[in-house]
Design a protein around this motif. Structure first.
Motif, PDB file in Angstrom:
ATOM      1  N   LEU A 128       0.248  -1.284  -0.355  1.00 59.64           N
ATOM      2  CA  LEU A 128      -0.245   0.037   0.147  1.00 59.64           C
ATOM      3  C   LEU A 128       1.143   1.699  -0.254  1.00 59.64           C
ATOM      4  O   LEU A 128       0.032   2.285   0.868  1.00 59.64           O
ATOM      5  N   SER A 129       1.946   1.459   0.064  1.00 58.58           N
ATOM      6  CA  SER A 129       3.277   2.117  -0.141  1.00 58.58           C
ATOM      7  C   SER A 129       2.773   3.196  -1.569  1.00 58.58           C
ATOM      8  O   SER A 129       2.029   2.808  -2.660  1.00 58.58           O
ATOM      9  N   ARG A 130       3.379   4.427  -1.384  1.00 57.38           N
ATOM     10  CA  ARG A 130       3.046   5.343  -2.184  1.00 57.38           C
ATOM     11  C   ARG A 130       4.043   5.621  -3.146  1.00 57.38           C
ATOM     12  O   ARG A 130       3.656   5.904  -4.480  1.00 57.38           O
ATOM     13  N   PHE A 131       4.858   4.533  -3.263  1.00 62.50           N
ATOM     14  CA  PHE A 131       6.420   4.564  -4.144  1.00 62.50           C
ATOM     15  C   PHE A 131       6.949   6.163  -4.010  1.00 62.50           C
ATOM     16  O   PHE A 131       7.231   5.941  -5.524  1.00 62.50           O
ATOM     17  N   PRO A 132       7.270   7.003  -3.678  1.00 63.93           N
ATOM     18  CA  PRO A 132       8.023   7.999  -3.756  1.00 63.93           C
ATOM     19  C   PRO A 132       9.750   7.580  -4.157  1.00 63.93           C
ATOM     20  O   PRO A 132       9.851   5.862  -3.260  1.00 63.93           O
ATOM     21  N   VAL A 133      10.341   7.423  -5.156  1.00 64.48           N
ATOM     22  CA  VAL A 133      11.933   7.287  -5.294  1.00 64.48           C
ATOM     23  C   VAL A 133      12.042   7.562  -3.674  1.00 64.48           C
ATOM     24  O   VAL A 133      13.051   6.813  -3.693  1.00 64.48           O
ATOM     25  N   LYS A 134      12.271   8.519  -3.066  1.00 68.13           N
ATOM     26  CA  LYS A 134      13.147   7.995  -1.784  1.00 68.13           C
ATOM     27  C   LYS A 134      12.735   6.966  -0.776  1.00 68.13           C
ATOM     28  O   LYS A 134      13.947   5.972  -0.993  1.00 68.13           O
ATOM     29  N   ASP A 135      11.788   6.762  -0.927  1.00 68.81           N
ATOM     30  CA  ASP A 135      11.551   5.003  -0.133  1.00 68.81           C
ATOM     31  C   ASP A 135      11.999   4.071  -0.220  1.00 68.81           C
ATOM     32  O   ASP A 135      12.591   2.200  -0.730  1.00 68.81           O
ATOM     33  N   PHE A 136      12.697   3.819  -2.846  1.00 68.85           N
ATOM     34  CA  PHE A 136      13.208   2.741  -2.864  1.00 68.85           C
ATOM     35  C   PHE A 136      15.018   2.837  -2.140  1.00 68.85           C
ATOM     36  O   PHE A 136      15.076   1.368  -2.349  1.00 68.85           O
ATOM     37  N   TYR A 137      15.301   2.985  -1.063  1.00 66.59           N
ATOM     38  CA  TYR A 137      16.821   3.708  -0.800  1.00 66.59           C
ATOM     39  C   TYR A 137      16.954   3.062   0.385  1.00 66.59           C
ATOM     40  O   TYR A 137      17.688   2.694   0.481  1.00 66.59           O
ATOM     41  N   PHE A 138      15.731   3.009   1.085  1.00 68.94           N
ATOM     42  CA  PHE A 138      15.672   2.764   2.897  1.00 68.94           C
ATOM     43  C   PHE A 138      15.067   2.081   2.463  1.00 68.94           C
ATOM     44  O   PHE A 138      14.735   0.931   3.628  1.00 68.94           O
ATOM     45  N   PHE A 139      13.192   2.306   2.751  1.00 68.11           N
ATOM     46  CA  PHE A 139      12.258   1.708   4.061  1.00 68.11           C
ATOM     47  C   PHE A 139      11.586   0.673   3.271  1.00 68.11           C
ATOM     48  O   PHE A 139      11.045  -0.068   3.213  1.00 68.11           O
TER      49      PHE A 139
END
Length: 195
Positions: A109-120
């Motif tokens: 259900l994540s919104r998948f911003p580009v920043k999330d691909f690095y850590f979260f």
């Protein structure tokens, strides 16, 4: 001299921001493929976790040996030292299944911003995979404990071999799969945190 360094730092920062925006714009198809892969992995993880949770929930209520019709207590209630261990393994497996479902649903259900691909998102993937691994291991130990409870721990050599061999193979294969799948993600997160 100090003013030049501040200007140079701001210029590098602006170029870096422009590079990140340029990368995000030119690699939009990679982002879409990554989102699809994460959703597929989360769906598979939720499916397997639900199946494992169903087996363990059933094991908690359908105790080996069934119930006594007169007293309505489990037949193996007299084996007080073995029954709580079965419940402990089954409950622990259920706990890890709920952890897998929670982290997989959070990733799905994540919104998948580009920043999330690095850590979260890698962290959610690591937590989900680790809890799925633990639930699989505790499910195998629940099976072994149920077998010990049902047979009164009296095995012939052949029966013991037929029980232990698949159990050992299942645990070893789970370990190899876990290391193969999760080690790169674990190493990435450790490198990200400490280097």
């Amino acid at each position: 001299m100090c003013l030049y360094r501040i200007y140079w730092s701001l210029e590098v920062l602006m170029e870096k921001q422009q590079m990140i925006e340029l990368f995000a714009d030119t690699h939009q198809h990679l982002l879409e493929d990554s989102v699809k892969w994460i959703k597929d992995a989360a769906t598979a993880s939720m499916l397997v976790s639900t199946l494992i949770a169903t087996m363990n929930f059933t094991a908690a209520f359908a105790i080996p040996g069934d119930y006594n019709q007169n007293s309505r207590l489990p037949i193996f209630t007299g084996k007080a030292k073995d029954l709580p261990t079965l419940y402990a393994y089954s409950t622990t497996a259920l706990f890890f299944c709920v952890g897998t479902l929670g982290t997989s649903l959070s990733a799905y259900l994540s919104r998948f911003p580009v920043k999330d691909f690095y850590f979260f998102l890698p962290l959610k993937y690591l937590v989900s995979g680790s809890s799925l691994f633990c639930s699989a291991i505790y499910t195998v130990t629940t099976f072994v404990q149920a077998l010990i409870l049902a047979t009164n721990a009296e095995f012939t050599i052949v029966q013991g071999f037929l029980v232990l061999l698949p159990t050992i193979i299942a645990i070893i294969s789970c370990n190899f799969i876990y290391v193969d799948v999760m080690f790169p993600v674990f190493r990435y997160i450790v490198d990200l945190l400490f280097y």
